[in-house]
Design a protein around this motif. Sequence first.
Motif, PDB file in Angstrom:
ATOM      1  N   ILE A   8     -10.355  16.705  10.251  1.00 37.49           N
ATOM      2  CA  ILE A   8      -9.367  17.168  11.231  1.00 37.49           C
ATOM      3  C   ILE A   8      -8.086  17.667  10.568  1.00 37.49           C
ATOM      4  CG2 ILE A   8     -10.263  15.655  13.020  1.00 37.49           C
ATOM      5  CD1 ILE A   8      -7.938  13.793  12.582  1.00 37.49           C
ATOM      6  N   GLY A   9      -8.112  17.790   9.224  1.00 39.94           N
ATOM      7  CA  GLY A   9      -6.995  18.443   8.553  1.00 39.94           C
ATOM      8  C   GLY A   9      -6.198  17.607   7.580  1.00 39.94           C
ATOM      9  N   GLY A  10      -6.507  16.307   7.444  1.00 38.30           N
ATOM     10  CA  GLY A  10      -5.784  15.466   6.498  1.00 38.30           C
ATOM     11  C   GLY A  10      -6.184  15.761   5.063  1.00 38.30           C
ATOM     12  N   LYS A  11      -5.264  15.568   4.140  1.00 43.05           N
ATOM     13  CA  LYS A  11      -5.534  15.790   2.721  1.00 43.05           C
ATOM     14  C   LYS A  11      -6.103  14.521   2.095  1.00 43.05           C
ATOM     15  CE  LYS A  11      -4.333  20.053   1.815  1.00 43.05           C
ATOM     16  NZ  LYS A  11      -5.275  21.019   1.219  1.00 43.05           N
ATOM     17  N   ILE A  12      -7.174  14.681   1.325  1.00 43.90           N
ATOM     18  CA  ILE A  12      -7.845  13.522   0.737  1.00 43.90           C
ATOM     19  C   ILE A  12      -6.934  12.776  -0.233  1.00 43.90           C
ATOM     20  CG2 ILE A  12      -8.858  14.753  -1.229  1.00 43.90           C
ATOM     21  CD1 ILE A  12     -11.424  13.073  -0.697  1.00 43.90           C
ATOM     22  N   THR A  13      -5.985  13.483  -0.841  1.00 39.41           N
ATOM     23  CA  THR A  13      -5.040  12.819  -1.743  1.00 39.41           C
ATOM     24  C   THR A  13      -4.251  11.745  -1.016  1.00 39.41           C
ATOM     25  OG1 THR A  13      -4.797  14.926  -2.907  1.00 39.41           O
ATOM     26  CG2 THR A  13      -3.192  13.208  -3.414  1.00 39.41           C
ATOM     27  N   GLY A  14      -3.874  12.026   0.219  1.00 41.90           N
ATOM     28  CA  GLY A  14      -3.089  11.067   0.987  1.00 41.90           C
ATOM     29  C   GLY A  14      -3.924  10.032   1.699  1.00 41.90           C
ATOM     30  N   VAL A  15      -5.017  10.465   2.326  1.00 39.63           N
ATOM     31  CA  VAL A  15      -5.794   9.540   3.151  1.00 39.63           C
ATOM     32  C   VAL A  15      -6.769   8.699   2.335  1.00 39.63           C
ATOM     33  CG1 VAL A  15      -5.605  11.022   5.175  1.00 39.63           C
ATOM     34  CG2 VAL A  15      -7.575  11.264   3.670  1.00 39.63           C
ATOM     35  N   PHE A  16      -7.023   9.078   1.086  1.00 38.55           N
ATOM     36  CA  PHE A  16      -7.970   8.316   0.266  1.00 38.55           C
ATOM     37  C   PHE A  16      -7.286   7.704  -0.950  1.00 38.55           C
ATOM     38  CE2 PHE A  16     -11.193   7.930  -3.087  1.00 38.55           C
ATOM     39  CZ  PHE A  16     -12.157   7.181  -2.432  1.00 38.55           C
ATOM     40  N   TRP A  17      -6.916   8.548  -1.923  1.00 38.03           N
ATOM     41  CA  TRP A  17      -6.367   8.023  -3.176  1.00 38.03           C
ATOM     42  C   TRP A  17      -5.034   7.316  -2.968  1.00 38.03           C
ATOM     43  CZ3 TRP A  17      -9.913   7.636  -6.585  1.00 38.03           C
ATOM     44  CH2 TRP A  17     -10.922   8.601  -6.697  1.00 38.03           C
ATOM     45  N   GLY A  18      -4.162   7.934  -2.218  1.00 42.24           N
ATOM     46  CA  GLY A  18      -2.865   7.315  -1.977  1.00 42.24           C
ATOM     47  C   GLY A  18      -2.988   5.999  -1.232  1.00 42.24           C
ATOM     48  N   ARG A  19      -3.899   5.950  -0.274  1.00 44.96           N
ATOM     49  CA  ARG A  19      -4.090   4.719   0.508  1.00 44.96           C
ATOM     50  C   ARG A  19      -4.617   3.586  -0.372  1.00 44.96           C
ATOM     51  NH1 ARG A  19      -8.253   3.392   4.810  1.00 44.96           N
ATOM     52  NH2 ARG A  19      -9.263   5.316   4.126  1.00 44.96           N
ATOM     53  N   ILE A  20      -5.517   3.909  -1.287  1.00 50.74           N
ATOM     54  CA  ILE A  20      -6.031   2.886  -2.201  1.00 50.74           C
ATOM     55  C   ILE A  20      -4.905   2.342  -3.078  1.00 50.74           C
ATOM     56  CG2 ILE A  20      -7.533   2.457  -4.183  1.00 50.74           C
ATOM     57  CD1 ILE A  20      -9.527   4.406  -3.022  1.00 50.74           C
ATOM     58  N   LEU A  21      -4.135   3.245  -3.685  1.00 50.89           N
ATOM     59  CA  LEU A  21      -3.050   2.816  -4.569  1.00 50.89           C
ATOM     60  C   LEU A  21      -1.996   2.012  -3.812  1.00 50.89           C
ATOM     61  CD1 LEU A  21      -2.564   6.055  -6.722  1.00 50.89           C
ATOM     62  CD2 LEU A  21      -3.669   3.915  -7.402  1.00 50.89           C
ATOM     63  N   PHE A  22      -1.654   2.463  -2.620  1.00 55.94           N
ATOM     64  CA  PHE A  22      -0.668   1.745  -1.814  1.00 55.94           C
ATOM     65  C   PHE A  22      -1.163   0.343  -1.463  1.00 55.94           C
ATOM     66  CE2 PHE A  22       0.874   0.573   2.456  1.00 55.94           C
ATOM     67  CZ  PHE A  22       2.235   0.503   2.200  1.00 55.94           C
ATOM     68  N   SER A  23      -2.425   0.235  -1.069  1.00 60.88           N
ATOM     69  CA  SER A  23      -2.993  -1.062  -0.692  1.00 60.88           C
ATOM     70  C   SER A  23      -3.033  -2.015  -1.883  1.00 60.88           C
ATOM     71  CB  SER A  23      -4.402  -0.873  -0.125  1.00 60.88           C
ATOM     72  OG  SER A  23      -4.384  -0.001   0.987  1.00 60.88           O
ATOM     73  N   LEU A  24      -3.454  -1.509  -3.032  1.00 58.93           N
ATOM     74  CA  LEU A  24      -3.485  -2.341  -4.236  1.00 58.93           C
ATOM     75  C   LEU A  24      -2.084  -2.811  -4.610  1.00 58.93           C
ATOM     76  CD1 LEU A  24      -6.060  -0.373  -6.431  1.00 58.93           C
ATOM     77  CD2 LEU A  24      -6.423  -2.578  -5.306  1.00 58.93           C
ATOM     78  N   PHE A  25      -1.110  -1.927  -4.480  1.00 62.16           N
ATOM     79  CA  PHE A  25       0.276  -2.290  -4.808  1.00 62.16           C
ATOM     80  C   PHE A  25       0.792  -3.381  -3.867  1.00 62.16           C
ATOM     81  CE2 PHE A  25       4.850  -1.644  -4.082  1.00 62.16           C
ATOM     82  CZ  PHE A  25       5.326  -1.898  -5.363  1.00 62.16           C
ATOM     83  N   VAL A  26       0.523  -3.228  -2.576  1.00 58.91           N
ATOM     84  CA  VAL A  26       0.986  -4.219  -1.598  1.00 58.91           C
ATOM     85  C   VAL A  26       0.356  -5.578  -1.868  1.00 58.91           C
ATOM     86  CG1 VAL A  26       0.921  -4.881   0.841  1.00 58.91           C
ATOM     87  CG2 VAL A  26       1.507  -2.537   0.204  1.00 58.91           C
TER      88      VAL A  26
END
Length: 226
Positions: A188-206
Amino acid sequence: MTVAQITVLCSAMLIAHALPIELSVSKKAGASLIPIGLLRLLGAVIYGMILHHLSLFFGFWQEKATVYFKAADTSQTPVEWVLDQLQNIALIVLIIFCILIVMRVLRAIGLLTLLEKILSPVLPVFGMGHNAAPVTVVGMVMGLGYGGAMIIRETARGKMGREELFYSMVMMGLCHGLVEDTLLMVAIGGKITGVFWGRILFSLFVVYCIVQCGRVFSGRRVRTET
């Protein structure tokens, strides 16, 4: 809407969606419901803000997004509105069907298993032992329903401690359904960098921050008791 706006919206939805159902899974697994719910809500807001400000600062994803699901025109007749909604529903069904096919193909050729093997050695660093890490990876890859059910089973068997149970549910809460959810948001138009890689890194950091805070607190409590 710009690509950045859609990516921010998709990322926030991936972190904090279906909360009543998924929090009930966390509760059945034995994790505290309110902390996980708050972490997911705050995580969605904070991660969305991070993506928003990064995209503005560096100037990426500012082009107009291609939206596949159009809103109904207010001047439409009831028949035209119904036809438009049926078209949108048909497109959604088609996308979900394609995602299910892709999931089966990825599982058949072993890519999902490979992803699980890659993530399993990493998770113990984030407070999850050898019993929690594999099921957490399953939840991250396949969805909270799968991982939560396995966590409930492992908890019933007494194989998981209270802390690693909490860390596991936080990790799965912030980052689950990495394949099918990501494919849907990209469609639906989201960028995989944000919805996949960024989400993984953010979750691991939290989760890493929570683990470190927990260890500091535990260390102080032990010193106080002694």
